[in-house]
Structures are given as structure tokens and as C-alpha cells.
Design a protein around this motif. Sequence first.
Motif, PDB file in Angstrom:
ATOM      1  N   PHE A   1      -5.496  -9.399   0.848  1.00 33.88           N
ATOM      2  CA  PHE A   1      -4.625  -9.527   1.790  1.00 33.88           C
ATOM      3  C   PHE A   1      -3.476 -10.392   1.360  1.00 33.88           C
ATOM      4  O   PHE A   1      -3.633 -11.224   0.786  1.00 33.88           O
ATOM      5  N   TYR A   2      -2.110  -9.888   1.731  1.00 34.54           N
ATOM      6  CA  TYR A   2      -0.794 -10.145   1.477  1.00 34.54           C
ATOM      7  C   TYR A   2      -0.057 -10.701   2.872  1.00 34.54           C
ATOM      8  O   TYR A   2      -0.251  -9.959   3.500  1.00 34.54           O
ATOM      9  N   PRO A   3       0.725 -11.719   2.683  1.00 41.75           N
ATOM     10  CA  PRO A   3       1.753 -11.931   3.920  1.00 41.75           C
ATOM     11  C   PRO A   3       2.727 -10.782   4.052  1.00 41.75           C
ATOM     12  O   PRO A   3       3.273 -10.536   5.136  1.00 41.75           O
ATOM     13  N   CYS A   4       2.985 -10.063   3.143  1.00 41.14           N
ATOM     14  CA  CYS A   4       3.724  -8.662   2.808  1.00 41.14           C
ATOM     15  C   CYS A   4       3.668  -8.187   1.637  1.00 41.14           C
ATOM     16  O   CYS A   4       3.253  -8.845   0.786  1.00 41.14           O
ATOM     17  N   THR A   5       4.041  -6.767   1.619  1.00 38.20           N
ATOM     18  CA  THR A   5       3.668  -6.147   0.229  1.00 38.20           C
ATOM     19  C   THR A   5       4.449  -7.005  -1.165  1.00 38.20           C
ATOM     20  O   THR A   5       4.169  -6.740  -1.869  1.00 38.20           O
ATOM     21  N   ARG A   6       5.659  -7.586  -0.380  1.00 39.79           N
ATOM     22  CA  ARG A   6       6.253  -8.256  -1.693  1.00 39.79           C
ATOM     23  C   ARG A   6       5.713  -9.370  -2.231  1.00 39.79           C
ATOM     24  O   ARG A   6       6.341  -9.828  -3.540  1.00 39.79           O
ATOM     25  N   PHE A   7       4.640  -9.564  -1.912  1.00 39.44           N
ATOM     26  CA  PHE A   7       4.030 -10.967  -2.447  1.00 39.44           C
ATOM     27  C   PHE A   7       2.766 -10.326  -3.163  1.00 39.44           C
ATOM     28  O   PHE A   7       1.874 -11.007  -3.731  1.00 39.44           O
ATOM     29  N   ALA A   8       2.468  -9.274  -3.329  1.00 41.78           N
ATOM     30  CA  ALA A   8       1.487  -8.370  -4.238  1.00 41.78           C
ATOM     31  C   ALA A   8       2.028  -8.670  -5.553  1.00 41.78           C
ATOM     32  O   ALA A   8       3.087  -8.610  -6.101  1.00 41.78           O
ATOM     33  N   GLN A   9       0.908  -8.700  -6.470  1.00 42.95           N
ATOM     34  CA  GLN A   9       1.472  -8.846  -7.787  1.00 42.95           C
ATOM     35  C   GLN A   9       2.537  -7.915  -8.457  1.00 42.95           C
ATOM     36  O   GLN A   9       3.435  -8.161  -9.379  1.00 42.95           O
ATOM     37  N   TYR A  10       2.287  -6.720  -7.986  1.00 42.30           N
ATOM     38  CA  TYR A  10       3.084  -5.584  -8.672  1.00 42.30           C
ATOM     39  C   TYR A  10       4.546  -5.615  -8.184  1.00 42.30           C
ATOM     40  O   TYR A  10       5.246  -4.887  -8.682  1.00 42.30           O
ATOM     41  N   SER A  11       4.896  -6.380  -7.197  1.00 45.02           N
ATOM     42  CA  SER A  11       6.217  -6.650  -6.783  1.00 45.02           C
ATOM     43  C   SER A  11       6.761  -7.882  -7.192  1.00 45.02           C
ATOM     44  O   SER A  11       7.922  -8.264  -6.766  1.00 45.02           O
ATOM     45  N   LEU A  12       6.172  -8.620  -8.026  1.00 44.89           N
ATOM     46  CA  LEU A  12       6.556  -9.866  -8.316  1.00 44.89           C
ATOM     47  C   LEU A  12       6.793 -10.056 -10.027  1.00 44.89           C
ATOM     48  O   LEU A  12       6.087  -9.618 -10.685  1.00 44.89           O
ATOM     49  N   ARG A  13       8.155 -10.533 -10.398  1.00 39.67           N
ATOM     50  CA  ARG A  13       8.517 -10.746 -11.510  1.00 39.67           C
ATOM     51  C   ARG A  13       8.046 -11.884 -12.544  1.00 39.67           C
ATOM     52  O   ARG A  13       7.280 -12.014 -13.530  1.00 39.67           O
ATOM     53  N   ASP A  14       8.079 -13.188 -11.783  1.00 38.60           N
ATOM     54  CA  ASP A  14       7.846 -14.412 -12.322  1.00 38.60           C
ATOM     55  C   ASP A  14       6.752 -15.546 -11.563  1.00 38.60           C
ATOM     56  O   ASP A  14       6.575 -16.310 -12.089  1.00 38.60           O
ATOM     57  N   LYS A  15       5.972 -14.802 -10.562  1.00 36.40           N
ATOM     58  CA  LYS A  15       5.072 -15.483  -9.850  1.00 36.40           C
ATOM     59  C   LYS A  15       3.892 -14.852  -9.786  1.00 36.40           C
ATOM     60  O   LYS A  15       3.898 -13.614  -9.666  1.00 36.40           O
TER      61      LYS A  15
END
Lengths: 314, 390
Positions: free
Chosen positions: B268-282
Motif C-alpha cells: 500500500f502507498y499514500p499515492c502512486t507517486r510514493f511507489a518505487q517506480y516513480s521515485l528518483r532519489d528516495k
Amino acid sequence: MLQYLVILLDDTSVAYCHAENPLKGRNLIPLETLKKAILFGMKENLMIQYVYPDYELPEEYNEVIESIDHVKIGRDVAVYNEVPKSIATENVVLRLSIADFIAKQYDIAALLPQVTRLNICLTDIESFKDDQVEDYKKALATLNAVLLNLYKSGKQPQLNILTDRLQLKEMHNCGAGDSNITLAPNGKFYLCPAFYYDEKMGISNRLNHHKPSSERSVGDLEAGLQIPNPQLLKLDHAPLCRICDAYHCNRCIWLNQKMTWDNNTPSHQQCVLAHLERNAARDLLLKLKEMGLLAGEEIKQIDYLDPFDVREQF
Amino acid sequence: MRKIITFIVTKDCQLACKYCYLVGKNTNERMSFETAKQAINYILGNENLFPNESVAFEFIGGEPFLEIDLIDKICDYIKKELYRLNHRWFNDYVFGFTTNGLNYGSEKIQRFIEKNKSHLNIGITIDGTKKKHDLNRVYKNSGKGSYDDVVKNIPLYVTQFQQANTKVTISSADIPYITESVLHLYELGIHTIHINCVFENVWKDGDDILFESQLVQLADAIIDNDLYKNHECSFFNEKIGKPLDPVLRNNNWCGSGKMLSIDAAGNFYPCTRFAQYSLRDKEAWIIGNIHDGIDKNKLRPFLTLDRCTQSTPECINCEVAEGCAWCQGENFDAAKTHTVFERATAICKMHKARVRANNYYWNKLYRKLEMEGKREEFEANKQDIKPEIC
């Protein structure tokens, strides 16, 4: 405003707060680093708190240590990981699990007449369960009863989780990275000892994980303090804490980071424990006032244990 | 408020859009029906955690329609369970899709649309003219633009959905094509255009001036050709560009944390933008999973976010703050520490340029209406359109 400099004299310096010190190998701070740290403290007008290991330091260190006003944690302030039968000083830190705190409440109560200050430090706040609430309340009530009797007899020992709240009119929290900063034996600054230990263990990779571990500190004695996002360590940038009146709460940012992943947001567990203590302090204050033994400011009755449940929602 | 629950059904896509924030797309991570089913069981079985009156089940990728068989099965299961549980959402649910539109006309997708039509909200992403669209939206293997393959499906789409809309994303290289692109989309029959600048720090010197000039041109075209009467472009909004009271208008812009996203692994994620495939540096901000449920502690930062705490003093005191957006995921990704409380401000100069053009738009429009004696009628009938919130 920075007021305190905590200097870890060795990697094996005593753990005196929520976090354990997992480091086993001795690594004494170099004498030159210690001198520079003291100089930094003098120039920044900071009160020094030395954190001692369990062995005697070389004589040349003692001379340097005595060159400035200070407190010795692990010496002047005795730290115990279980309830001691007798105590070496009147200023004591007692680190216990919540279960032990509850189980040993009468032994702790027996310590109170012997101390001027007792800091209870719970070491497993993250595992606190709501079904422990009643037991924790009962343990606090036990200590309240002893404190009340001591006040009646003219003694006023301090017990951080109960008596601190009696005097406070605003938040007075740990202040890691804000009112105090920690210097490790490697000459680097950390928000508090726990952040140093975590770096050593490599378990704090979520914090600035994209940087090499050497950069996860918040400055060093050469470059000075370089705290990223320092505003997030301050009360006015903590949405839950700034509306809270559990003024004595440690507001431990290491626990925040560990449990909610954000420095400025406390966990449910930290909030509930702090509010149980706050409410117990209220009970104590009401009784002390009734007996004319203390004239503290009223602590309001509230119907929640976690300010998250009554936060303003947009 | 409608609960938004997003299934990341695949991380695969036919395209490799140059501005795509999904940096970790791949062909391996496809959701299984069993994972989706467990997620649905958890969500529907814990009504106290999801008190919202209505729900939008969103399907996202990659390209979600690559997994139409799975989606069809998931939607059937949701409907069946809502009915079986006599769940309040049975009366108010939608299935939402943002698609690249390449497979829109296929038999399977058309069958799915026919089956669920009264509960569907589909947006096809088309960036504008062929030149503008193909600048970014290219096939991942050949690098060929995808415009021709999308635009052929638009006539079918606009006949099936009266509220046909598209989402246009503007990056630095797209600025010169904004005016012609929006007008082109209007010509295609898409009357509602959600358009925004990317939040990432991609802007070059002078981009704001060029952007403002494009929006002024667009304003002229919309007003001079009376397109304002039945077309919408989210760049122009009468509400934006005002100061915001730090107390009364302290709400967070972004809805992360109030949404729930689920990936193929059942996290589960707080929104899709916090899933790994949408993060560059975190690292991904996982708030639980289908087995253990939601760890509420991991949601607390999101649910206590307000505008001022995460903003710089410059943003708090900004004279044109209203409508200035942010993405919590980008804030997190760009932050100096592990926090959602540090607002990224790369978009600042673009917002200010937008505000200047927006002011021009409304001044020009009201003067025209005044001259035509239609101002009062317009003001009486205009809809109260709030700035779009994520």
C-alpha cells in the motif's frame, strides 16, 4: 536556540535515552577532537554534557574535561538498565521496557525517596499496545501515591513523567538538533546519539540514503553545523505537537523518524504514553492543590489520548 | 469526499514518454488477480478505515489497458462484493482510467466500456498537435511518435463520453506548442483540458516569459473565437493568483494519504507517486500491505500536512499563492531529508507567469462581455470552478 552540546566520549558511551547503543568496540574520542569540541562549546556558549563509557578515562582526558562547566552522564547522572537496589547518585536515569516499568512499579516507587531526580526512559515505545493502557495508568497511579506522600512530608523529588508537567507552561521537549546537538568520537555532529548509532549500524538509510554514510551527519567541527531542514525540528513545524499540551513529552525525533518516517510527526504510541502521563500529572496536581501543597497552573481535562484524533482537518 | 483507490496493475507501457515521472517502469511487475482480490477484501472488510461515502477505483500503469482482462475481472469482483456486502459504495462508485489511448478501439476494451459505461471515467492523454504530442509521447522501442495511433481513437471516445477530457503535461520543450495544441484538442472534440506544468525542476531561463506569451496567445484565441462559452482549459481560472490567508486557507493541496495505491506486490502507498517506480532519489513510502493492513503511523505525516508548515516564508507570503500547486511525491523526492514537509518550488516562476496570463484572460474577457452587454448574464451563469486539486 542551541544550548547544549552532548559529547560522546567513546563509541561505548552509556545509552541514556530511548535508543540502545549497539556499539561494542571501544573508540575513545581523540584528545584533540575533544579539545576542539570544548572550544566549539565555549564559543557557541553551550552547556557541555559528557557521556561516559563504563571504563576510566586516561588522566590527560580528565584535565581537559574539567576545563569547562559540564554535566557527566554516566557519572554525576547514574544510568541503570534495571531497577537498582541502591543508587550511586541522587540524579538517576532508569531505562526500562514498558512491561518492566509496569512490573517493577513498586520497586521504582521505593527509589523515589532516595532521589532528587529520576528520569524514566522507556526503551520500547514502538511496541506499546493500546491494551497496555490500563496497566500503565495503574503504574503511574502507584507512583503518584508515593509522590503525594513525599510532598506531604516536605520532599519534592522530580519524576520526569509525572512532576515535570506540573511546572511547565509550554512545551519542553528533548530538542535534539534544535536546543542540543551531539558530537560523536569521529568529530561529526549528529542530531542526537541515536542518529550516530544508527549510522554505524547502517539502519538509518532512509534518511538521506542517497548520500554516502559519511554525509549523513549534520556537520563536523571543521565545517560547523549543517542541519538540513532545521525548521522541521522546531515545535512550530510539528503540526500535532504544536497543538498539544503534554508539555513534558520527549517528542523524540529519532522515534518519529523510525515510526512515522518524518522527524516532525510523533507516533500514536508516543502520543498515547505522553497523554497518560499528562493525565496522571493532572490527577497529582489536583490532589496537591487540594492539600495546599502546590499552586501549579490548571491542567485541563481532555477526552483523547492522541491529538491526531482531534486534529484540525481541512 | 470520494475515496480514491488506485490499482497499479502493470508497470509496463507501450510508450516511453520523455517527461514520464515513472522512472522505474518495467515489464515484470504485473498484478495478479489474487493480490487485487486480497486488497479489495481488506478495503471492503475495514469500513471504519474507509468512511467515505463514495469511491473511485482507479487503474493505472504503465498503461492500464494492457491488463484489460485482469481489470475486467477485478471490476466484476468489486461489483459482486459491494452487492454481497450491501456496501454503501454500491450506489456510488466509478472506475477510472488514464490511458494513452492506443488500444482504446480494441474489441476487449470496447466490451469493457459497454459493460461498465455508467460507472466509467476515462481520460485519454493526448498532448495536442502531432508535433507537440510526438515530441514527448514516443514508442519505447522505436522512438516513433504515437499521435497517429491515438488520434484515430478520439472520434469514438468523444461520442462515447460527453465529458471527454484529456490531461496535458507541459515540460520545458513543450512551451512553444501550447496554444496550437489546446486549440487542436478543442477541434478534435475534447472540450475539457486539464493542463499543468510538471513539478520537477526542469525549467530553463526564459521559460516563464515564453510560457506567459503562449498563454496570452491562447487567451486571445479562446476569447476572440468565443470558445470560452463551451470549452475549458484549466490554465485559466478566475480564482487563482490571489494571496492565501495562512490560517483560513491552510489546507494541503495534494490528496496523498487520503488516497490508497496498491501495487503488484500487494504493498500500500499514500499515492502512486510514493511507489518505487516513480521515485528518483528516495525509497518507496510503503504504508502497509494486503496481509498486515495499513500501518497508521506511516500515514500520520500525510494526514497532518498543511500548506504553511511545508512552505517557505516566501510561499506563505506570496501575493499570488492561490492555485500554485505541488505534488507531495515530488516534494518528498526532491527534499533534503526524509520528509513530506518540504515543498519543492521549481514551479514558482511558471505559476507567476500563468497568473499574469490568467489576469490578462479575465480582464480581456470581461471587457469584451461588457462591450457586448453580456457581462451580467455571464457572471450570473458562470460556474464556480475551484482550482484543480490533486
